[in-house]
Scaffold this active site. Structure first.
Site, mmCIF file in Angstrom:
data_model
loop_
_atom_site.group_PDB
_atom_site.id
_atom_site.type_symbol
_atom_site.label_atom_id
_atom_site.label_comp_id
_atom_site.label_asym_id
_atom_site.label_seq_id
_atom_site.Cartn_x
_atom_site.Cartn_y
_atom_site.Cartn_z
ATOM 1 N N SER A 192 92.641 40.260 39.819
ATOM 2 C CA SER A 192 91.988 39.995 38.536
ATOM 3 C C SER A 192 92.282 38.583 38.024
ATOM 4 C CB SER A 192 92.512 40.998 37.509
ATOM 5 O OG SER A 192 92.201 40.591 36.209
ATOM 6 N N GLU A 246 92.993 38.091 35.138
ATOM 7 C CA GLU A 246 94.121 38.258 34.209
ATOM 8 C C GLU A 246 95.419 37.736 34.830
ATOM 9 O OE1 GLU A 246 95.136 39.774 30.995
ATOM 10 O OE2 GLU A 246 93.121 39.046 30.633
ATOM 11 N N TYR A 261 99.536 44.519 32.376
ATOM 12 C CA TYR A 261 98.422 44.688 33.310
ATOM 13 C C TYR A 261 98.368 43.494 34.274
ATOM 14 C CZ TYR A 261 93.684 44.549 35.174
ATOM 15 O OH TYR A 261 92.602 44.454 36.016
HETATM 16 P P1 NAP Z 1 87.386 51.173 35.404
HETATM 17 O O1 NAP Z 1 85.960 51.389 35.061
HETATM 18 O O2 NAP Z 1 88.420 51.258 34.328
HETATM 19 O O3 NAP Z 1 87.751 52.253 36.544
HETATM 20 C C1 NAP Z 1 89.085 52.475 36.903
HETATM 21 C C2 NAP Z 1 89.136 53.560 37.965
HETATM 22 O O4 NAP Z 1 90.514 53.782 38.295
HETATM 23 C C3 NAP Z 1 88.552 54.908 37.523
HETATM 24 O O5 NAP Z 1 87.902 55.509 38.610
HETATM 25 C C4 NAP Z 1 89.798 55.703 37.158
HETATM 26 O O6 NAP Z 1 89.669 57.093 37.317
HETATM 27 C C5 NAP Z 1 90.769 55.180 38.202
HETATM 28 N N1 NAP Z 1 92.152 55.430 37.793
HETATM 29 C C6 NAP Z 1 92.787 54.921 36.713
HETATM 30 N N2 NAP Z 1 94.039 55.406 36.650
HETATM 31 C C7 NAP Z 1 94.176 56.232 37.718
HETATM 32 C C8 NAP Z 1 95.238 57.048 38.204
HETATM 33 N N3 NAP Z 1 96.404 57.106 37.577
HETATM 34 N N4 NAP Z 1 95.019 57.770 39.308
HETATM 35 C C9 NAP Z 1 93.830 57.736 39.951
HETATM 36 N N5 NAP Z 1 92.787 56.989 39.546
HETATM 37 C C10 NAP Z 1 92.975 56.249 38.441
HETATM 38 O O7 NAP Z 1 87.600 49.790 36.131
HETATM 39 P P2 NAP Z 1 86.518 48.814 36.823
HETATM 40 O O8 NAP Z 1 85.977 47.918 35.787
HETATM 41 O O9 NAP Z 1 85.630 49.607 37.675
HETATM 42 O O10 NAP Z 1 87.484 47.927 37.729
HETATM 43 C C11 NAP Z 1 87.811 48.303 39.059
HETATM 44 C C12 NAP Z 1 89.077 47.584 39.488
HETATM 45 O O11 NAP Z 1 88.869 46.179 39.397
HETATM 46 C C13 NAP Z 1 90.310 47.870 38.657
HETATM 47 O O12 NAP Z 1 91.419 47.825 39.513
HETATM 48 C C14 NAP Z 1 90.365 46.707 37.672
HETATM 49 O O13 NAP Z 1 91.691 46.500 37.243
HETATM 50 C C15 NAP Z 1 89.846 45.586 38.554
HETATM 51 N N6 NAP Z 1 89.165 44.479 37.851
HETATM 52 C C16 NAP Z 1 88.122 44.747 37.020
HETATM 53 C C17 NAP Z 1 87.452 43.679 36.422
HETATM 54 C C18 NAP Z 1 86.287 43.900 35.509
HETATM 55 O O14 NAP Z 1 85.922 42.959 34.786
HETATM 56 N N7 NAP Z 1 85.675 45.064 35.512
HETATM 57 C C19 NAP Z 1 87.870 42.359 36.696
HETATM 58 C C20 NAP Z 1 88.934 42.147 37.565
HETATM 59 C C21 NAP Z 1 89.570 43.227 38.154
HETATM 60 P P3 NAP Z 1 89.299 58.062 36.083
HETATM 61 O O15 NAP Z 1 87.802 57.990 35.960
HETATM 62 O O16 NAP Z 1 89.778 59.394 36.550
HETATM 63 O O17 NAP Z 1 90.022 57.552 34.893
HETATM 64 N N1 GDD Z 2 88.657 45.389 24.122
HETATM 65 C C1 GDD Z 2 88.499 44.617 23.048
HETATM 66 N N2 GDD Z 2 88.177 45.186 21.845
HETATM 67 N N3 GDD Z 2 88.659 43.281 23.195
HETATM 68 C C2 GDD Z 2 88.459 42.508 22.104
HETATM 69 C C3 GDD Z 2 88.116 43.029 20.858
HETATM 70 C C4 GDD Z 2 87.981 44.437 20.714
HETATM 71 O O1 GDD Z 2 87.696 44.975 19.652
HETATM 72 N N4 GDD Z 2 87.978 41.991 19.978
HETATM 73 C C5 GDD Z 2 88.211 40.878 20.656
HETATM 74 N N5 GDD Z 2 88.521 41.177 21.951
HETATM 75 C C6 GDD Z 2 88.874 40.203 22.998
HETATM 76 C C7 GDD Z 2 90.185 40.516 23.720
HETATM 77 O O2 GDD Z 2 91.298 40.088 22.906
HETATM 78 C C8 GDD Z 2 89.997 39.689 24.984
HETATM 79 O O3 GDD Z 2 90.360 38.352 24.751
HETATM 80 C C9 GDD Z 2 88.475 39.732 25.228
HETATM 81 O O4 GDD Z 2 87.902 40.247 24.022
HETATM 82 C C10 GDD Z 2 88.058 40.615 26.394
HETATM 83 O O5 GDD Z 2 88.691 41.873 26.268
HETATM 84 P P1 GDD Z 2 88.290 43.114 27.216
HETATM 85 O O6 GDD Z 2 86.822 43.324 27.182
HETATM 86 O O7 GDD Z 2 89.161 44.267 26.815
HETATM 87 O O8 GDD Z 2 88.606 42.600 28.677
HETATM 88 P P2 GDD Z 2 89.840 41.784 29.291
HETATM 89 O O9 GDD Z 2 89.378 40.390 29.527
HETATM 90 O O10 GDD Z 2 91.065 41.985 28.498
HETATM 91 O O11 GDD Z 2 90.073 42.533 30.676
HETATM 92 C C11 GDD Z 2 88.971 42.843 31.543
HETATM 93 O O12 GDD Z 2 88.767 41.779 32.446
HETATM 94 C C12 GDD Z 2 89.862 41.546 33.352
HETATM 95 C C13 GDD Z 2 89.473 40.349 34.221
HETATM 96 O O13 GDD Z 2 89.715 39.161 33.540
HETATM 97 C C14 GDD Z 2 89.296 44.164 32.260
HETATM 98 O O14 GDD Z 2 88.169 44.582 32.978
HETATM 99 C C15 GDD Z 2 90.440 43.975 33.236
HETATM 100 O O15 GDD Z 2 90.611 45.165 34.003
HETATM 101 C C16 GDD Z 2 90.088 42.804 34.175
HETATM 102 O O16 GDD Z 2 91.105 42.593 35.110
#
Ligand code: NAP
Ligand code: GDD
Length: 323
Positions: free
Chosen positions: A127, A129, A151
């Site tokens: 990520s 992050e 995280y």
């Molecule tokens: P998501 O929608 O939150 O999905 C997370 C998945 O992980 C769900 O299937 C969830 O299952 C499963 N999971 C969570 N805790 C678990 C546990 N204790 N045991 C088994 N399964 C568990 O995340 P996503 O957006 O698809 O992201 C996929 C991956 O990419 C994650 O590793 C995330 O950290 C990473 N990532 C995401 C982004 C982004 O912007 N989306 C960016 C960078 C990296 P349940 O449905 O059962 O909860």
């Molecule tokens: N969730 C949330 N809710 N975020 C808020 C809010 C609110 O009400 N208001 C402002 N934010 C700001 C957060 O402080 C952060 O800076 C930004 O919006 C994005 O927050 P999220 O959408 O929660 O995503 P993230 O960037 O923290 O994390 C996501 O992206 C990562 C990759 O950079 C997740 O998908 C992570 O799993 C992923 O790794």
């Protein structure tokens, strides 16, 4: 027929990846929690339309024997390890379970693959992050990590485990350093979906305000279906490695808000409030990725613009209220 195993198949990326791999002719297997099988209408909603084409296996990321058993039964050719506690805010509230799931879970999958199918290609969901308080803009594969949340730290640990299994045991492990990617299937707790769903409700007269945290944070937001293709491309490359996947553009939360309200011809200033409860103890102020390595080696490029992404999400939430 190639066999793919996806952990986290019920999540945003898992569903899109499963659909993509089915389209490529794979036999697709997914690991889910047992509770998901007990409440499929709620927990399997993102993969509802493909349930008859995939095979689900109950296992827990907290249990090495359960992961071992599934991998032994399937013997996958490719494993996409997406399961994680992925909500950054929650990682401040429950540091220990975030570490357990994200670090031990990754370690269990890697270790089982090494024992059972060392030739299996493995993808780790890294990520942006991990960059956290980044030293340079844009960030690339060589930018130093400075995570700002448990995280982010857990993902750095997963990154190092994945790299180490490659270097120590010769496993074909690749790491995607994916920047934020969004879609109509994004969880409601993430800011983009919170905004798009609130805008739709406000437009329909079902709500009259949207309360957010830090509006100044900047993110590099892409479109999720394109990002899962990058995961697959990484595993098709014979040389495993690390790849940044990003758009190269960065926008603030406020810009996302403004654009989302503009889709429904409303002025965001009439509806948006901020509340300190949504601020994080340590914020990642700006993320912007340089995906030129992915473009050069994998031929991957983003296609959906920021404006298009916002429109796709708002229109989808409007449609859900007005089918
Ligand atoms: P998501 O929608 O939150 O999905 C997370 C998945 O992980 C769900 O299937 C969830 O299952 C499963 N999971 C969570 N805790 C678990 C546990 N204790 N045991 C088994 N399964 C568990 O995340 P996503 O957006 O698809 O992201 C996929 C991956 O990419 C994650 O590793 C995330 O950290 C990473 N990532 C995401 C982004 C982004 O912007 N989306 C960016 C960078 C990296 P349940 O449905 O059962 O909860
Ligand atoms: N969730 C949330 N809710 N975020 C808020 C809010 C609110 O009400 N208001 C402002 N934010 C700001 C957060 O402080 C952060 O800076 C930004 O919006 C994005 O927050 P999220 O959408 O929660 O995503 P993230 O960037 O923290 O994390 C996501 O992206 C990562 C990759 O950079 C997740 O998908 C992570 O799993 C992923 O790794």
């Amino acid at each position: 027929m190639k066999k793919a195993l996806i952990t986290g198949i019920t999540g945003q990326d898992g569903g899109y990846l499963a659909e993509f791999l089915l389209g490529k002719g794979y036999q697709v297997h997914g690991i889910v929690r047992r509770v998901a099988l007990e409440a499929p209408e709620y927990r399997l909603v993102r993969i509802k339309s493909i349930l008859d084409k995939i095979q689900l296996h109950a296992a827990s990321l907290e249990s090495y024997p359960s992961i071992f058993k599934v991998i032994q039964n399937i013997k996958p050719d490719e494993c996409y390890h997406l399961a994680a506690q992925s909500f950054v805010s929650y990682s401040f509230e429950d540091e220990f379970s975030t570490f357990n799931t994200n670090i031990n879970g990754t370690h269990f999958v890697l270790s089982a693959i090494k024992e059972i199918v060392p030739e299996c290609r493995f993808y780790f969901a890294g990520s942006s992050e991990m960059f956290g308080q980044a030293e340079e803009i844009p960030q690339n594969e060589l930018t130093r990590f400075h995570p700002r949340s448990v995280y982010g730290i857990s993902k750095v640990a997963g990154y190092e485990l994945t790299r180490n299994y490659r270097e120590s045991y010769g496993l074909k492990t690749s790491i995607g350093i994916l920047f934020n990617h969004e879609s109509p299937r994004r969880g409601y707790e993430f800011v983009t979906r919170k905004i798009s769903s609130s805008v739709a409700r406000i437009k329909q007269g079902l709500s009259d305000k949207l309360v957010l945290g830090n509006l100044d944070a900047k993110r590099d937001w892409g479109y999720a279906p394109e990002y899962v293709q990058a995961m697959w491309l990484m595993l098709q490359n014979d040389e495993p490695g690390e790849f940044v996947i990003a758009t190269g553009e960065t926008y603030s939360v406020q810009e996302f808000v403004k654009e989302a309200f503009a889709v429904v011809d409303l002025d965001w200033k009439d509806y948006v409030h901020t509340d300190p409860q949504y601020y994080r103890p340590a914020e990642v102020n700006i993320l912007c990725g340089d995906a030129s390595k992915a473009k050069k080696i994998l031929g991957w490029e983003p296609r959906t613009s920021f404006r298009e992404l916002v429109r796709i999400m708002v229109e989808s939430d409007l449609k859900a209220l007005n089918p």
